[in-house]
Structures are given as C-alpha cells and as structure tokens.
Enzyme design. Structure first.
Site, PDB file in Angstrom:
ATOM      1  N   PHE A   1      14.108  40.328 162.053  1.00 15.00           N
ATOM      2  CA  PHE A   1      15.234  40.944 162.749  1.00 15.00           C
ATOM      3  C   PHE A   1      15.245  42.436 162.407  1.00 15.00           C
ATOM      4  O   PHE A   1      15.187  42.804 161.236  1.00 15.00           O
ATOM      5  CB  PHE A   1      16.545  40.284 162.322  1.00 15.00           C
ATOM      6  CG  PHE A   1      17.712  40.647 163.193  1.00 15.00           C
ATOM      7  CD1 PHE A   1      17.724  40.300 164.531  1.00 15.00           C
ATOM      8  CD2 PHE A   1      18.799  41.329 162.678  1.00 15.00           C
ATOM      9  CE1 PHE A   1      18.792  40.626 165.345  1.00 15.00           C
ATOM     10  CE2 PHE A   1      19.874  41.670 163.482  1.00 15.00           C
ATOM     11  CZ  PHE A   1      19.877  41.320 164.810  1.00 15.00           C
TER      12      PHE A   1
ATOM     13  N   ASP B   1      16.030  35.366 154.815  1.00 19.20           N
ATOM     14  CA  ASP B   1      17.177  35.437 155.710  1.00 19.20           C
ATOM     15  C   ASP B   1      17.230  34.117 156.479  1.00 19.20           C
ATOM     16  O   ASP B   1      16.325  33.814 157.265  1.00 19.20           O
ATOM     17  CB  ASP B   1      17.037  36.624 156.672  1.00 19.20           C
ATOM     18  CG  ASP B   1      18.272  36.816 157.550  1.00 19.20           C
ATOM     19  OD1 ASP B   1      19.049  35.857 157.718  1.00 19.20           O
ATOM     20  OD2 ASP B   1      18.440  37.921 158.107  1.00 19.20           O
TER      21      ASP B   1
ATOM     22  N   TYR C   1      28.225  32.698 161.705  1.00 21.18           N
ATOM     23  CA  TYR C   1      28.816  32.642 163.041  1.00 21.18           C
ATOM     24  C   TYR C   1      27.891  32.060 164.100  1.00 21.18           C
ATOM     25  O   TYR C   1      28.259  31.998 165.264  1.00 21.18           O
ATOM     26  CB  TYR C   1      29.312  34.023 163.485  1.00 21.18           C
ATOM     27  CG  TYR C   1      28.329  35.159 163.312  1.00 21.18           C
ATOM     28  CD1 TYR C   1      27.270  35.347 164.184  1.00 21.18           C
ATOM     29  CD2 TYR C   1      28.485  36.064 162.270  1.00 21.18           C
ATOM     30  CE1 TYR C   1      26.382  36.394 164.033  1.00 21.18           C
ATOM     31  CE2 TYR C   1      27.605  37.127 162.101  1.00 21.18           C
ATOM     32  CZ  TYR C   1      26.559  37.291 162.983  1.00 21.18           C
ATOM     33  OH  TYR C   1      25.677  38.336 162.829  1.00 21.18           O
ATOM     34  N   LYS C   2      26.686  31.641 163.710  1.00 24.23           N
ATOM     35  CA  LYS C   2      25.785  31.021 164.664  1.00 24.23           C
ATOM     36  C   LYS C   2      25.983  29.494 164.613  1.00 24.23           C
ATOM     37  O   LYS C   2      26.937  28.974 165.153  1.00 24.23           O
ATOM     38  CB  LYS C   2      24.344  31.425 164.366  1.00 24.23           C
ATOM     39  CG  LYS C   2      24.096  32.934 164.421  1.00 24.23           C
ATOM     40  CD  LYS C   2      22.655  33.264 164.160  1.00 24.23           C
ATOM     41  CE  LYS C   2      22.448  34.772 163.965  1.00 24.23           C
ATOM     42  NZ  LYS C   2      22.766  35.560 165.175  1.00 24.23           N
TER      43      LYS C   2
ATOM     44  N   ARG D   1      16.511  33.599 175.635  1.00 18.97           N
ATOM     45  CA  ARG D   1      16.671  32.646 174.539  1.00 18.97           C
ATOM     46  C   ARG D   1      17.654  31.550 174.934  1.00 18.97           C
ATOM     47  O   ARG D   1      18.738  31.828 175.459  1.00 18.97           O
ATOM     48  CB  ARG D   1      17.170  33.345 173.275  1.00 18.97           C
ATOM     49  CG  ARG D   1      16.233  34.386 172.706  1.00 18.97           C
ATOM     50  CD  ARG D   1      16.662  34.788 171.301  1.00 18.97           C
ATOM     51  NE  ARG D   1      18.070  35.140 171.246  1.00 18.97           N
ATOM     52  CZ  ARG D   1      18.713  35.435 170.121  1.00 18.97           C
ATOM     53  NH1 ARG D   1      18.080  35.391 168.963  1.00 18.97           N
ATOM     54  NH2 ARG D   1      19.985  35.755 170.133  1.00 18.97           N
TER      55      ARG D   1
END
Length: 424
Positions: free
Chosen positions: A130, A209, A234-235, A384
């Site tokens: 990321f 991560d 939050y995913k 995605r």
C-alpha cells in the site's frame, strides 16, 4: 465452468440456501435491499448491534456516568478490544492493543524496529505494498540516526508478490522487512511463516500490515513467531469509517522496544503527572494519546460477530465466494476483455478479487450509477470486488457479474469521463 447450470441464477440461490453463515447477513444494516455492495474491503457494513452499543456509550456511559466511565470501562477498552482482535490473529491478548491509525502505528513500530536494529542499514518492502506504507517507511529512513536505505522489490506482473526475491534479498544488513500480508490491489497473500523464518535466520525483524487480512483470512502470529504487526478495523472488522487501528508486538519484544511517539497514555503512573517520561510495562507502552472512545467502542460489535461465526468458517465461505466469482468471470466476462488480476491459486489469494479491463474506471462508474452495484476502482485497471462472507451472498456475486456483462455489451460505460469521482 463445470456445467451450464452453474451459470444460472438458481444455482447461486441454491448455494445460499446451503450456506451456514447466511443468517449473519441480517445482523448488518442494509438500507437499500437492491444494492449489491462489493466494497467491504474498503469499508465494512454497519453491524446492527453497533447502534445499540453507541447509544449505551453516549447516553449511559457518557451522559450519566461521565468521568466515572474511565475507571468503569473506558481506560481498559484499548486492551479489552485488542484482546478480541488477538483471538483472530493467533496472538496472546497481552500482545494486541487498539491505538491511533494504521499509519501512525506503522510509523511507531517501524521506527522502534530500526532503532533496535542499530547496526543494520536496510529496510525491505515491495512495490505492491500500500503506497501509504511506503511513504511511512521513506519517512522512517530519513529519521534514522544513520545512513539507511529502503529496498523496494519489484513484482514481475503486478499481481503476485515477489516472495522469493524478497527472501533472497534479506541479508545481514537488513533491519526489518515490511509487507502487506494481503496486497490491496491483487489480493495476493504472502506466506507469513516462510518470510518471517528467513528474516529471523538473518537476524532481521518483520513488520506485517494485516489490514486486508484480519477478519477474513486466518492468521497465526504465534505459530509464525511474528515480531510486529498493524492493521485497520474498518474493513472486514466493520468498525466504521476512520475507526482506530490495532498494533501487535510479540510479548518478549515489548520491553526491548521503545515507543518513539511517547505520550501520557503510555506513561507509567500517568496520573502522577511526572515531567520525565517512563514507559508503562507491556503492550500499553505503545499507546500515545487519549483513545477516541466513541470510535473505539464501535469496533466491538463487529468483532463479536466474527468471533461468533469463527474464522475457519469465514475463510471457507470466502474461498467458495471467490472461486464462484472466478468461474463466472471465465464464463461471462473473460470473453469481453476482462482479466483476472488476482492469483488463481487459493493459498496465495486473500478475500477480494480484482478484475482488470482497459476501460475499468468507466465500467466501475457505470456499475455504480446505473446498476446499483458498488465495487471500487484502483489504478491503472483494477475493479476490486470485496466479498466479505458475513453479508455477501452468492446471488450478489451472480447478479454483479451479469451487471458487468450488461454494462460492457451495451457499452453503457462509454459516456463516463475519467476522474469524475474522488473516492470509488
């Protein structure tokens, strides 16, 4: 496809009828029954129990108990909720805590690692990491008290992580390796045990991560003997937009590492208000400022749903959903120019699927505006498809693929201009 039957809607509905996790779908808020939400890898749905939990925190704990709630519930919340995340990661409850954002946690642990490895000068990552993680690593390199370098290993195809090349690059100069376990674009998933073992053989540390894995891919940090890890909530954990992140520090390292962002929540005997910083023992030493209690408490209901469902059942359905999506891609979408931008191999693939197309961004916009299908776009050519197992149905996947097909066959995407949205 194994048969024409698998291409039909009734087959998807039959899979849903036999799905042991199907009832969890009703445990999430779904205001638009017609929406096919395929962006849970960016922002998870709202658990129904979160409303009640926040109401309790606001009306009872804040409204009535006021400052007393710090002693009654709030002060220990980062550790208590972190302990629930630890269960999903194969970690001890004493090794995980909620603190700050993923970026801040990565900064704290990365700088702590490079300071501990005081004679080593190299940090290793890859180019499918990321970008924010890479920015933070670049900042850490600048702050190191010696000449250090960041080595970014290139993926040959932009899909698969350069696992062997990373292993080959780890040497006596390596301070730590920092990788995203599941790549944010392609969903490629690294072998945590293999890379961690090689790093340890060379005296290096590893910082993972877990943002695109936690809550969807089983992880066993103890078995792999992982040093450090961070991740967002939050995913797949459904903690809400901007929810606080977590950090993991292996128990035997906690007294060896210092928190480079020292603050009063990590101070020993913090209410003595001494002027010299002395870090708390254990995982609390990695806290900095006062935790955002409302956002922190909103994480817990989603965690409880995942713990109820069980990580192995979640992973099993995740694999079934993604395998079904790939079969439908082969039948309906590959002939229309869609590419599979995720690994075919199940063991190297995380919980989301990326499809590539030369007009991917325009197709993504058409799906959102005209078909009530909500995936996201990642440059240069990735659409995605996030398919969290607790609230995504096989029928959702089927209808989404057919919407993709219709948008392209009818050329509905042509009228959309690039760059017409900031967040997708």
């Amino acid at each position: 496809m194994n048969s024409v039957k698998e291409c039909e809607l009734e087959y998807a509905r039959d899979l849903d009828q036999r799905d042991p996790l199907a009832h969890f779908r009703d445990k999430f808020v779904n205001g638009d029954q017609e929406l096919i939400y395929l962006d849970g890898n960016s922002l998870g749905r709202l658990p129904r129990n979160t409303n009640e939990r926040l109401k309790q925190v606001i009306e009872k704990e804040w409204g009535e108990r006021l400052i007393r709630s710090w002693n009654e519930n709030w002060f220990a919340a980062p550790e208590r909720i972190g302990g629930k995340i630890a269960e999903l990661l194969g970690a001890k409850q004493s090794e995980v805590i909620i603190a700050d954002s993923t970026s801040v946690n990565l900064y704290k642990l990365g700088l702590a690692a490079i300071n501990k490895q005081s004679t080593r000068t190299k940090v290793i990552t890859d180019n499918i990491n990321f970008p924010s993680d890479i920015y933070i690593l670049q900042g850490i390199i600048k702050l190191a008290d010696r000449d250090c370098s960041l080595e970014i290993i290139e993926s040959e195809d932009g899909i698969h992580g350069p696992q062997q090349q990373i292993i080959d690059a780890i040497d006596e100069e390596t301070a730590f390796v920092c990788l995203t376990h599941t790549a944010f674009k392609s969903s490629y998933t690294y072998d945590i045990e293999l890379i961690t073992r090689k790093a340890h053989e060379m005296g290096a540390m590893v910082l993972w991560d877990l943002s695109h894995s936690v809550g969807a891919v089983p992880v066993d940090l103890q078995k792999a003997n992982v040093d450090l890890a961070v991740g967002c909530t939050y995913k797949y954990l459904n903690g809400g937009p901007g929810a606080p992140a977590f950090l993991y520090v292996r128990e035997d390292l906690q007294e060896e590492l210092s928190n480079p962002v020292s603050g009063w929540m990590g101070q020993k005997n913090l209410f003595e208000f001494g002027l010299n910083y002395e870090s708390e023992k254990g995982i609390r030493r990695f806290l900095t400022g006062t935790p955002p209690i409302l956002s922190l408490c909103a994480i817990e209901p989603g965690l409880d749903l995942i713990r109820e469902a069980g990580m192995m059942r979640i992973r099993q359905k995740s694999v079934e959903l993604s395998e079904y999506l790939i079969k439908l891609w082969q039948h309906y979408l590959e002939p229309l120019g869609f590419r599979l931008n995720s690994p075919l191999e199940i063991d190297n693939r995380g919980p989301h699927i990326s499809l590539g197309h030369d007009c991917a961004h325009q197709i993504d916009l058409a799906l959102i505006q005209e078909k009530n299908v909500l995936p996201d776009f990642r440059a240069p050519d990735n659409i995605r498809l996030g398919i969290p197992p607790l609230y995504t149905s096989f029928e959702d996947v089927y209808k989404a693929v057919r919407a993709f097909e219709q948008v392209v066959r009818e050329e509905r995407f042509v009228k959309y201009k690039l760059g017409s949205s900031i967040v997708t």
